[in-house]
Write a protein that holds these residues in place. Structure first.
Motif, PDB file in Angstrom:
ATOM      1  N   LEU A   1       0.821  -1.203   0.000  1.00  0.00           N
ATOM      2  CA  LEU A   1       0.000   0.000   0.000  1.00  0.00           C
ATOM      3  C   LEU A   1       0.859   1.260   0.000  1.00  0.00           C
ATOM      4  O   LEU A   1       0.627   2.194  -0.780  1.00  0.00           O
ATOM      5  CB  LEU A   1      -0.931  -0.012   1.214  1.00  0.00           C
ATOM      6  CG  LEU A   1      -1.884   1.168   1.376  1.00  0.00           C
ATOM      7  CD1 LEU A   1      -2.786   1.299   0.156  1.00  0.00           C
ATOM      8  CD2 LEU A   1      -2.721   0.995   2.635  1.00  0.00           C
ATOM      9  N   ARG A   2       1.869   1.305   0.829  1.00  0.00           N
ATOM     10  CA  ARG A   2       2.713   2.503   0.920  1.00  0.00           C
ATOM     11  C   ARG A   2       3.501   2.745  -0.371  1.00  0.00           C
ATOM     12  O   ARG A   2       3.610   3.880  -0.841  1.00  0.00           O
ATOM     13  CB  ARG A   2       3.669   2.379   2.103  1.00  0.00           C
ATOM     14  CG  ARG A   2       2.976   2.399   3.469  1.00  0.00           C
ATOM     15  CD  ARG A   2       4.003   2.475   4.590  1.00  0.00           C
ATOM     16  NE  ARG A   2       4.775   3.690   4.489  1.00  0.00           N
ATOM     17  CZ  ARG A   2       6.064   3.800   4.809  1.00  0.00           C
ATOM     18  NH1 ARG A   2       6.729   2.735   5.232  1.00  0.00           N
ATOM     19  NH2 ARG A   2       6.689   4.944   4.697  1.00  0.00           N
ATOM     20  N   LEU A   3       4.038   1.686  -0.946  1.00  0.00           N
ATOM     21  CA  LEU A   3       4.825   1.834  -2.175  1.00  0.00           C
ATOM     22  C   LEU A   3       3.954   2.316  -3.339  1.00  0.00           C
ATOM     23  O   LEU A   3       4.363   3.193  -4.115  1.00  0.00           O
ATOM     24  CB  LEU A   3       5.496   0.503  -2.528  1.00  0.00           C
ATOM     25  CG  LEU A   3       6.636   0.063  -1.618  1.00  0.00           C
ATOM     26  CD1 LEU A   3       7.100  -1.352  -1.981  1.00  0.00           C
ATOM     27  CD2 LEU A   3       7.818   1.035  -1.723  1.00  0.00           C
ATOM     28  N   THR A   4       2.751   1.762  -3.457  1.00  0.00           N
ATOM     29  CA  THR A   4       1.891   2.160  -4.561  1.00  0.00           C
ATOM     30  C   THR A   4       1.348   3.577  -4.385  1.00  0.00           C
ATOM     31  O   THR A   4       1.187   4.304  -5.372  1.00  0.00           O
ATOM     32  CB  THR A   4       0.723   1.173  -4.725  1.00  0.00           C
ATOM     33  OG1 THR A   4       0.056   1.003  -3.467  1.00  0.00           O
ATOM     34  CG2 THR A   4       1.230  -0.176  -5.212  1.00  0.00           C
TER      35      THR A   4
ATOM     36  N   ALA B   1       1.924   6.374  -7.151  1.00  0.00           N
ATOM     37  CA  ALA B   1       0.773   7.050  -7.744  1.00  0.00           C
ATOM     38  C   ALA B   1       0.885   8.558  -7.584  1.00  0.00           C
ATOM     39  O   ALA B   1       0.513   9.327  -8.483  1.00  0.00           O
ATOM     40  CB  ALA B   1      -0.515   6.552  -7.095  1.00  0.00           C
ATOM     41  N   GLY B   2       1.414   8.978  -6.434  1.00  0.00           N
ATOM     42  CA  GLY B   2       1.578  10.412  -6.209  1.00  0.00           C
ATOM     43  C   GLY B   2       2.548  11.039  -7.196  1.00  0.00           C
ATOM     44  O   GLY B   2       2.287  12.097  -7.770  1.00  0.00           O
ATOM     45  N   ILE B   3       3.663  10.374  -7.427  1.00  0.00           N
ATOM     46  CA  ILE B   3       4.680  10.914  -8.341  1.00  0.00           C
ATOM     47  C   ILE B   3       4.151  10.971  -9.773  1.00  0.00           C
ATOM     48  O   ILE B   3       4.264  11.992 -10.460  1.00  0.00           O
ATOM     49  CB  ILE B   3       5.960  10.054  -8.266  1.00  0.00           C
ATOM     50  CG1 ILE B   3       6.591  10.192  -6.875  1.00  0.00           C
ATOM     51  CG2 ILE B   3       6.952  10.464  -9.349  1.00  0.00           C
ATOM     52  CD1 ILE B   3       7.728   9.221  -6.619  1.00  0.00           C
ATOM     53  N   VAL B   4       3.560   9.867 -10.229  1.00  0.00           N
ATOM     54  CA  VAL B   4       3.026   9.834 -11.598  1.00  0.00           C
ATOM     55  C   VAL B   4       1.870  10.822 -11.752  1.00  0.00           C
ATOM     56  O   VAL B   4       1.727  11.473 -12.797  1.00  0.00           O
ATOM     57  CB  VAL B   4       2.576   8.408 -11.968  1.00  0.00           C
ATOM     58  CG1 VAL B   4       1.905   8.383 -13.330  1.00  0.00           C
ATOM     59  CG2 VAL B   4       3.762   7.463 -11.956  1.00  0.00           C
ATOM     60  N   GLY B   5       1.057  10.951 -10.717  1.00  0.00           N
ATOM     61  CA  GLY B   5      -0.057  11.873 -10.774  1.00  0.00           C
ATOM     62  C   GLY B   5       0.380  13.316 -10.934  1.00  0.00           C
ATOM     63  O   GLY B   5      -0.237  14.093 -11.677  1.00  0.00           O
TER      64      GLY B   5
ATOM     65  N   PHE C   1      -2.860   3.435  -7.962  1.00  0.00           N
ATOM     66  CA  PHE C   1      -3.904   3.688  -6.966  1.00  0.00           C
ATOM     67  C   PHE C   1      -4.801   2.456  -6.783  1.00  0.00           C
ATOM     68  O   PHE C   1      -5.568   2.381  -5.821  1.00  0.00           O
ATOM     69  CB  PHE C   1      -4.766   4.885  -7.370  1.00  0.00           C
ATOM     70  CG  PHE C   1      -4.351   6.180  -6.718  1.00  0.00           C
ATOM     71  CD1 PHE C   1      -4.328   6.306  -5.340  1.00  0.00           C
ATOM     72  CD2 PHE C   1      -3.991   7.268  -7.494  1.00  0.00           C
ATOM     73  CE1 PHE C   1      -3.956   7.503  -4.732  1.00  0.00           C
ATOM     74  CE2 PHE C   1      -3.609   8.473  -6.901  1.00  0.00           C
ATOM     75  CZ  PHE C   1      -3.588   8.589  -5.518  1.00  0.00           C
ATOM     76  N   ALA C   2      -4.698   1.496  -7.706  1.00  0.00           N
ATOM     77  CA  ALA C   2      -5.531   0.294  -7.633  1.00  0.00           C
ATOM     78  C   ALA C   2      -5.319  -0.490  -6.353  1.00  0.00           C
ATOM     79  O   ALA C   2      -6.200  -1.245  -5.928  1.00  0.00           O
ATOM     80  CB  ALA C   2      -5.245  -0.603  -8.842  1.00  0.00           C
ATOM     81  N   ALA C   3      -4.151  -0.356  -5.736  1.00  0.00           N
ATOM     82  CA  ALA C   3      -3.865  -1.120  -4.518  1.00  0.00           C
ATOM     83  C   ALA C   3      -4.573  -0.549  -3.290  1.00  0.00           C
ATOM     84  O   ALA C   3      -4.662  -1.225  -2.261  1.00  0.00           O
ATOM     85  CB  ALA C   3      -2.356  -1.148  -4.261  1.00  0.00           C
TER      86      ALA C   3
ATOM     87  N   ALA D   1       1.463   7.910   2.061  1.00  0.00           N
ATOM     88  CA  ALA D   1       2.525   6.903   2.069  1.00  0.00           C
ATOM     89  C   ALA D   1       3.470   7.115   3.244  1.00  0.00           C
ATOM     90  O   ALA D   1       3.968   6.155   3.850  1.00  0.00           O
ATOM     91  CB  ALA D   1       3.303   6.949   0.755  1.00  0.00           C
ATOM     92  N   LEU D   2       3.700   8.366   3.600  1.00  0.00           N
ATOM     93  CA  LEU D   2       4.557   8.677   4.740  1.00  0.00           C
ATOM     94  C   LEU D   2       3.832   8.440   6.065  1.00  0.00           C
ATOM     95  O   LEU D   2       4.409   7.894   7.017  1.00  0.00           O
ATOM     96  CB  LEU D   2       5.017  10.141   4.660  1.00  0.00           C
ATOM     97  CG  LEU D   2       5.906  10.491   3.450  1.00  0.00           C
ATOM     98  CD1 LEU D   2       6.158  11.995   3.412  1.00  0.00           C
ATOM     99  CD2 LEU D   2       7.223   9.735   3.528  1.00  0.00           C
ATOM    100  N   LEU D   3       2.566   8.797   6.135  1.00  0.00           N
ATOM    101  CA  LEU D   3       1.819   8.677   7.387  1.00  0.00           C
ATOM    102  C   LEU D   3       1.568   7.225   7.787  1.00  0.00           C
ATOM    103  O   LEU D   3       1.474   6.913   8.976  1.00  0.00           O
ATOM    104  CB  LEU D   3       0.479   9.409   7.267  1.00  0.00           C
ATOM    105  CG  LEU D   3       0.538  10.934   7.143  1.00  0.00           C
ATOM    106  CD1 LEU D   3      -0.865  11.511   6.972  1.00  0.00           C
ATOM    107  CD2 LEU D   3       1.216  11.550   8.366  1.00  0.00           C
ATOM    108  N   LEU D   4       1.459   6.322   6.818  1.00  0.00           N
ATOM    109  CA  LEU D   4       1.129   4.935   7.110  1.00  0.00           C
ATOM    110  C   LEU D   4       2.332   4.103   7.554  1.00  0.00           C
ATOM    111  O   LEU D   4       2.208   2.888   7.731  1.00  0.00           O
ATOM    112  CB  LEU D   4       0.492   4.276   5.882  1.00  0.00           C
ATOM    113  CG  LEU D   4      -0.902   4.767   5.499  1.00  0.00           C
ATOM    114  CD1 LEU D   4      -1.385   4.067   4.243  1.00  0.00           C
ATOM    115  CD2 LEU D   4      -1.899   4.553   6.633  1.00  0.00           C
TER     116      LEU D   4
END
Length: 396
Positions: free
Chosen positions: A82-85, A89-93, A116-118, A182-185
């Motif tokens: 979850l964190r990696l995806t 997703a943030g970078i590509v977005g 983001f599918a994950a 991703a950082l908070l989790l």
């Protein structure tokens, strides 16, 4: 398959709020394009049908990657995946917000959708692994509240941002949310491994050969086609009817997200008193009625009323189906939940693709009328099958 017992409740409120945040960000990213179809088409000087391809491909990759992430998470861990995806997703977005043409936008949005599918299946798997089945629909309804806020915020903010500033800011905002989450989790505990984790594909294949699992997956696909796919065209339909801008149309469709938020609270209360077949019937009737309203009236009043009813359909029907998905094959929960989500969004992609032609021609009455009709067999099959399933399995 090996028997796997549902665990005792072990999900703290703060952890649930974090998972809600993930659903909110994923929902924001998925819902932003609907109220911006006409604005993006005008800005990039392409047809609405071409911009619809962007939405359809996003839904397609979002759906196709669900089972992939389910298999990956079974091997490397749900939280780690979850964190990696989310970070990816943030970078590509953020890059997609700079896309100069519709082709580049389509490619980048498809990658963002795949990452983001994950999000949602991972949160469902986490709840399924930490909350017993008889209490599971309540926290799952809470997760849907995050989805609802995302839908409402996306349709409201994206429409006005596209009209007053730029559609690019909407994509940039959801991307930034992915990186922050991703950082908070990083403090969320990883789930323990389950039987079959070493051979996730084998466990998945064994699960889908079971008739009940296969039926739940089919129901998810049909629901996705009838609801999430056609939902994309409510904003353009309202916009054309009222001859207003994307901001006003987005504001109307925001009623859908607010309705989901309201009815998830109702579902939390009624899930203790009503059986799941009854909840499915309520949701199905609301879905048919919502699209029926759009056949007759797509102005401000009709649009809000329809979105309100469709929000109830999602809250009652989908929360029940996804609860079913978390329990139908516990030995392969991560994989089956991900595949269920895949079926939902592949159905959404199919529904959006099939709806593009009628929407392009302005045949909204035909589009919404057909969708209302589909809800009838969907509701009957889901409710009767669930009733029969409960005769041999524990639950409600």
């Amino acid at each position: 398959m090996s028997a796997v017992h549902d665990p005792q409740p072990d999900l703290a409120r703060g952890q649930l709020r974090g998972l809600q945040g993930v659903n909110l960000a994923s929902s924001l990213d998925r819902s932003t394009i609907a109220p911006m179809l006409l604005v993006i088409a005008a800005d990039l000087r392409v047809s609405v049908a071409e911009v619809t391809v962007v939405a359809s491909v996003y839904y397609l990759t979002y759906g196709l990657m669900q089972p992939v992430w389910g298999i990956v998470s079974a091997r490397v861990g749900t939280v780690r995946t979850l964190r990696l995806t989310l970070a990816g997703a943030g970078i590509v977005g953020l890059v997609s917000a700079l896309a100069p043409d519709v082709v580049t936008l389509t490619v980048l949005r498809s990658i963002a959708g795949g990452l983001f599918a994950a999000a949602i299946p991972s949160t469902l798997t986490y709840v399924g692994a930490t909350v017993p089945v008889e209490r599971r629909q309540q926290p799952l309804a809470d997760l849907m509240a995050g989805v609802a806020v995302g839908m409402a915020a996306a349709t409201l903010a994206a429409g006005w941002a596209a009209e007053l500033i730029s559609w690019r800011w909407a994509f940039a905002g959801t991307a930034a949310a992915g990186v922050v989450l991703a950082l908070l989790l990083r403090t969320l505990p990883e789930l323990p491994r389950v039987p079959g984790a070493a051979h996730p594909v084998r466990a998945l294949l064994s699960a889908v050969r079971e008739p009940w699992t296969a039926l739940v997956l089919v129901l998810g696909f049909v629901e996705g086609a009838a609801l999430t796919g056609v939902l994309t065209f409510i904003a353009p339909g309202v916009e054309e009817s009222i001859a207003g801008g994307a901001g006003l149309a987005g504001t109307v469709v925001a009623a859908y997200g607010l309705s989901v938020l309201l009815f998830t609270r109702v579902v939390r209360l009624l899930s203790r008193r009503l059986t799941t077949p009854t909840l499915l019937v309520i949701g199905g009737v609301a879905g048919a009625a919502g699209f029926g309203v759009l056949v007759l009236q797509r102005g401000l009043v009709g649009g809000v009323a329809a979105c309100f009813l469709l929000g109830a359909a999602w809250a009652f029907m989908h929360s029940t189906l996804q609860t079913w998905a978390t329990s139908v094959a516990p030995a392969a929960r991560a994989q089956v939940v991900s595949l269920f989500a895949a079926c939902l969004f592949l159905g959404g992609a199919t529904g959006a693709a099939l709806s593009a032609g009628p929407a392009e021609d302005g045949r909204y009455a035909l589009l919404f009328g057909t969708t209302a009709f589909v809800f009838v067999p969907l509701t009957l099959v889901a409710a009767l099958a669930r009733r029969r399933y409960l005769r041999t399995r524990p639950g409600r």
